[in-house]
Enzyme design. Structure first.
Site, PDB file in Angstrom:
ATOM      1  N   HIS A  86      -2.353   5.700   6.030  1.00  0.00           N
ATOM      2  CA  HIS A  86      -0.962   6.139   6.159  1.00  0.00           C
ATOM      3  C   HIS A  86      -0.870   7.589   5.656  1.00  0.00           C
ATOM      4  O   HIS A  86      -1.707   8.026   4.862  1.00  0.00           O
ATOM      5  CB  HIS A  86      -0.023   5.338   5.252  1.00  0.00           C
ATOM      6  CG  HIS A  86      -0.071   3.858   5.403  1.00  0.00           C
ATOM      7  ND1 HIS A  86       0.322   3.197   6.543  1.00  0.00           N
ATOM      8  CD2 HIS A  86      -0.435   2.879   4.536  1.00  0.00           C
ATOM      9  CE1 HIS A  86       0.210   1.897   6.365  1.00  0.00           C
ATOM     10  NE2 HIS A  86      -0.253   1.672   5.149  1.00  0.00           N
ATOM     11  N   CYS A 113       0.830  -1.218   0.000  1.00  0.00           N
ATOM     12  CA  CYS A 113       0.000   0.000   0.000  1.00  0.00           C
ATOM     13  C   CYS A 113       0.861   1.263   0.000  1.00  0.00           C
ATOM     14  O   CYS A 113       0.648   2.182  -0.805  1.00  0.00           O
ATOM     15  CB  CYS A 113      -0.935  -0.018   1.205  1.00  0.00           C
ATOM     16  SG  CYS A 113      -0.145  -0.536   2.742  1.00  0.00           S
TER      17      CYS A 113
HETATM   18  P1  NAD Z   1      -5.375 -10.553   6.267  1.00  0.00           P
HETATM   19  O1  NAD Z   1      -4.789 -11.235   7.456  1.00  0.00           O
HETATM   20  O2  NAD Z   1      -6.458  -9.558   6.454  1.00  0.00           O
HETATM   21  O3  NAD Z   1      -5.942 -11.670   5.282  1.00  0.00           O
HETATM   22  C1  NAD Z   1      -5.245 -12.839   4.967  1.00  0.00           C
HETATM   23  C2  NAD Z   1      -6.255 -13.942   4.736  1.00  0.00           C
HETATM   24  O4  NAD Z   1      -5.575 -15.134   4.369  1.00  0.00           O
HETATM   25  C3  NAD Z   1      -7.094 -14.287   5.985  1.00  0.00           C
HETATM   26  O5  NAD Z   1      -8.439 -14.422   5.614  1.00  0.00           O
HETATM   27  C4  NAD Z   1      -6.531 -15.619   6.439  1.00  0.00           C
HETATM   28  O6  NAD Z   1      -7.537 -16.425   7.053  1.00  0.00           O
HETATM   29  C5  NAD Z   1      -6.097 -16.228   5.120  1.00  0.00           C
HETATM   30  N1  NAD Z   1      -5.056 -17.229   5.257  1.00  0.00           N
HETATM   31  C6  NAD Z   1      -4.119 -17.359   6.240  1.00  0.00           C
HETATM   32  N2  NAD Z   1      -3.322 -18.407   5.995  1.00  0.00           N
HETATM   33  C7  NAD Z   1      -3.763 -18.950   4.824  1.00  0.00           C
HETATM   34  C8  NAD Z   1      -3.362 -20.074   4.061  1.00  0.00           C
HETATM   35  N3  NAD Z   1      -2.329 -20.841   4.434  1.00  0.00           N
HETATM   36  N4  NAD Z   1      -4.057 -20.361   2.935  1.00  0.00           N
HETATM   37  C9  NAD Z   1      -5.109 -19.593   2.518  1.00  0.00           C
HETATM   38  N5  NAD Z   1      -5.532 -18.522   3.218  1.00  0.00           N
HETATM   39  C10 NAD Z   1      -4.865 -18.208   4.360  1.00  0.00           C
HETATM   40  O7  NAD Z   1      -4.147  -9.950   5.454  1.00  0.00           O
HETATM   41  P2  NAD Z   1      -4.161  -8.721   4.456  1.00  0.00           P
HETATM   42  O8  NAD Z   1      -3.995  -7.488   5.244  1.00  0.00           O
HETATM   43  O9  NAD Z   1      -5.297  -8.845   3.517  1.00  0.00           O
HETATM   44  O10 NAD Z   1      -2.780  -8.953   3.705  1.00  0.00           O
HETATM   45  C11 NAD Z   1      -2.666  -9.851   2.620  1.00  0.00           C
HETATM   46  C12 NAD Z   1      -1.485  -9.435   1.768  1.00  0.00           C
HETATM   47  O11 NAD Z   1      -1.746  -8.117   1.258  1.00  0.00           O
HETATM   48  C13 NAD Z   1      -0.150  -9.341   2.502  1.00  0.00           C
HETATM   49  O12 NAD Z   1       0.883  -9.655   1.600  1.00  0.00           O
HETATM   50  C14 NAD Z   1      -0.059  -7.866   2.871  1.00  0.00           C
HETATM   51  O13 NAD Z   1       1.247  -7.415   3.068  1.00  0.00           O
HETATM   52  C15 NAD Z   1      -0.675  -7.246   1.636  1.00  0.00           C
HETATM   53  N6  NAD Z   1      -1.226  -5.904   1.845  1.00  0.00           N
HETATM   54  C16 NAD Z   1      -1.927  -5.606   2.955  1.00  0.00           C
HETATM   55  C17 NAD Z   1      -2.421  -4.325   3.120  1.00  0.00           C
HETATM   56  C18 NAD Z   1      -3.157  -3.901   4.351  1.00  0.00           C
HETATM   57  O14 NAD Z   1      -3.056  -2.760   4.732  1.00  0.00           O
HETATM   58  N7  NAD Z   1      -3.905  -4.768   4.990  1.00  0.00           N
HETATM   59  C19 NAD Z   1      -2.220  -3.359   2.141  1.00  0.00           C
HETATM   60  C20 NAD Z   1      -1.540  -3.716   0.964  1.00  0.00           C
HETATM   61  C21 NAD Z   1      -1.030  -5.004   0.833  1.00  0.00           C
END
Ligand code: NAD
Length: 344
Positions: A221, A140
Site C-alpha cells: 500500500h 496493515c
Molecule cells: P488468509 O485468507 O490468507 O488466511 C486465513 C487462513 O484462515 C487461511 O489459511 C484459511 O484456510 C484459514 N481459515 C478459514 N476459515 C477458518 C476457520 N473457520 N477456522 C480456522 N481457520 C480458518 O487471510 P489473511 O490475509 O492472513 O487475513 C487474516 C486476518 O489478518 C484478517 O483479519 C485480515 O483482515 C488481517 N490482515 C490481513 C492483512 C493482509 O494484507 N493479508 C494485513 C493485515 C491484517
C-alpha cells in the site's frame, strides 16, 4: 517457562506470525490450524509445525495424506494464548470458544474493534494491552498510519489534524481471484474511509480524515499523508524523528533509485529478507515536505508483514511478560527489523 502459543488460521498473516513465534526466546509454537488440506497445510507439515484441524475436516486431511496432530479444541486447550488470524469476521465467531476455554486471544484488523478489549499498535499503546485477555492488532494500513502518526506526535510536535489518501494494493500476491486488474476503484464511496476511524480506536480523539482507492498491484500500500502540527517544525527534525524510531525506515529516492513499491520489494529480495518481507514502514524521504506547521509525506506499507511484529508484542503484552521497550527490542532483534536509513 515459555509462553505456549497457537495460531488459528494459517494464511498470509498466520504463517508469518507462526514463523516469528518460533524465533522468540520466550515463546513456543504449539501448533497451527488449517481448515482446508491445501499447499499451506503441506508447508506447515514440511516445516515441522504441528497441524490441528476442525474435527469435521479430519477425514479430508487424512484422505489428502496430510498428517494432523489433533483437533482445534485440543490445540486451544494446550496453549496460553491464541493468535487468531482467520479471515475477516471469523475471529469473532471463534471468540465464544476462547472465552469458554478461558484462553487469551489476539485478533487481527479484519475483526470489528468490539471483538477485543483493546485495539493495539506497539509504538502507540502497548501499555493498554498489558495483562488484557483480548487484544486486536489493527490492520496493515492502520498499523502503518499509527507508526507514523504516533512518532510525529511524540517526537516532532503534537498533531492538530491529519488528512491522508490511502492507495491500497488490490490483493495479496497469492490471491488469484481478486481484482481489479485494470481499474482504480473507490475503496469506499463514502468519505472518510474506514481507515481514519480505525486509527481513532488507538489514537483516541485524533482529528483524522482519510480517503482510499484500490489499485491493481499486489506489492504494497502507499499513503500520502498531510499533517497539521501545533507548532512549526523543521524538515530535518521530522526526518530525525522518523530515523530514530524502530520499525520505520527512510529511503532517498533520487540517491537510491527506490521510488516505487516494486523497487522497494526488489531491494528486500536482493537483501534476501525472509519471504521478501518488509515489516518496516518505508518513508520516501524526498517526499517529506514542511511548510510552517504543515507536514506532507508519502510512505509504503507491506501489507503481508507489517503486523507481524505487533502480533509478537501483543502476545508479550497480554501475558505481562515485558515492558513495551523490552518487548519491542526483543521482537526487532529476532525478526531483524531495521530502523534509520534503508541504504546508507
Ligand atoms: P488468509 O485468507 O490468507 O488466511 C486465513 C487462513 O484462515 C487461511 O489459511 C484459511 O484456510 C484459514 N481459515 C478459514 N476459515 C477458518 C476457520 N473457520 N477456522 C480456522 N481457520 C480458518 O487471510 P489473511 O490475509 O492472513 O487475513 C487474516 C486476518 O489478518 C484478517 O483479519 C485480515 O483482515 C488481517 N490482515 C490481513 C492483512 C493482509 O494484507 N493479508 C494485513 C493485515 C491484517
Amino acid at each position: 517457562m515459555k509462553v505456549r502459543v497457537a495460531v488459528n488460521g494459517y494464511g498470509t498473516i498466520g504463517k508469518r506470525v507462526a514463523d516469528a513465534v518460533r524465533l522468540q526466546p520466550d515463546m513456543e509454537l504449539i501448533g497451527v490450524s488449517k481448515t482446508s488440506p491445501n499447499y499451506e497445510a503441506w508447508s506447515a507439515v514440511k516445516k515441522g509445525i504441528k497441524l490441528y484441524v476442525p474435527e469435521s475436516e479430519a477425514e479430508r486431511f487424512k484422505q489428502a495424506g496430510i498428517p494432523i496432530a489433533g483437533t482445534l479444541e485440543e490445540l486451544f486447550k494446550q496453549v496460553d494464548v491464541i493468535v487468531d488470524a482467520t479471515p475477516n469476521g471469523v475471529g469473532a465467531e471463534y471468540k465464544p470458544k476462547y472465552v469458554e476455554l478461558k484462553k487469551k486471544a489476539i485478533f487481527q484488523g479484519g475483526e470489528k474493534a468490539e471483538v477485543a478489549e483493546v485495539s493495539f499498535s506497539a509504538l502507540c499503546n502497548y501499555d493498554e494491552a498489558l495483562n488484557k485477555n483480548y487484544v486486536r492488532v489493527v490492520s496493515c494500513n492502520t498499523t502503518g498510519m499509527l507508526r507514523i502518526l504516533c512518532t510525529i506526535n511524540s517526537k516532532a510536535a503534537p498533531i492538530v489534524k491529519a488528512r491522508g489518501v490511502v492507495i491500497r494494493r488490490a490483493a495479496d500476491p497469492k490471491e488469484v481471484k481478486r481484482g481489479p486488474i485494470n481499474s482504480v476503484v473507490l475503496d469506499s464511496v463514502n468519505v472518510p474511509s474506514h481507515h481514519a476511524k480505525d486509527v481513532q480506536t488507538v489514537f483516541k480523539g485524533l482529528d483524522i480524515i482519510t480517503t482510499a482507492v484500490v489499485v491493481p498491484t499486489t506489492l504494497m500500500h502507499v499513503h500520502s499523508m498531510n499533517i497539521t502540527l501545533s507548532s512549526n517544525v523543521k524538515r530535518e527534525q521530522v526526518i530525525d524523528a522518523l530515523k530514530n524510531t524502530p520499525r520505520i525506515v527512510t529511503v532517498q529516492s533520487k540517491k537510491s533509485g527506490i521510488a516505487s513499491t516494486a523497487e522497494a520489494i526488489e531491494f528486500a529480495r536482493d537483501l534476501g529478507r525472509y519471504r521478501n518481507d518488509m515489516p518496516e514502514v518505508l518513508v520516501f524521504e524526498d517526499s517529506v515536505y514542511v511548510n510552517g506547521n504543515e507536514l506532507f509525506l508519502i510512505y509504503a506499507v507491506h501489507q503481508e508483514s507489517i503486523v507481524v511484529p505487533e502480533n509478537i508484542d501483543a502476545i508479550r503484552a497480554v501475558m505481562g511478560l515485558a515492558s513495551a521497550e523490552e518487548s519491542i527490542k526483543i521482537t526487532n532483534a529476532t525478526l531483524q527489523i531495521m530502523k534509520g536509513s534503508l541504504i546508507e
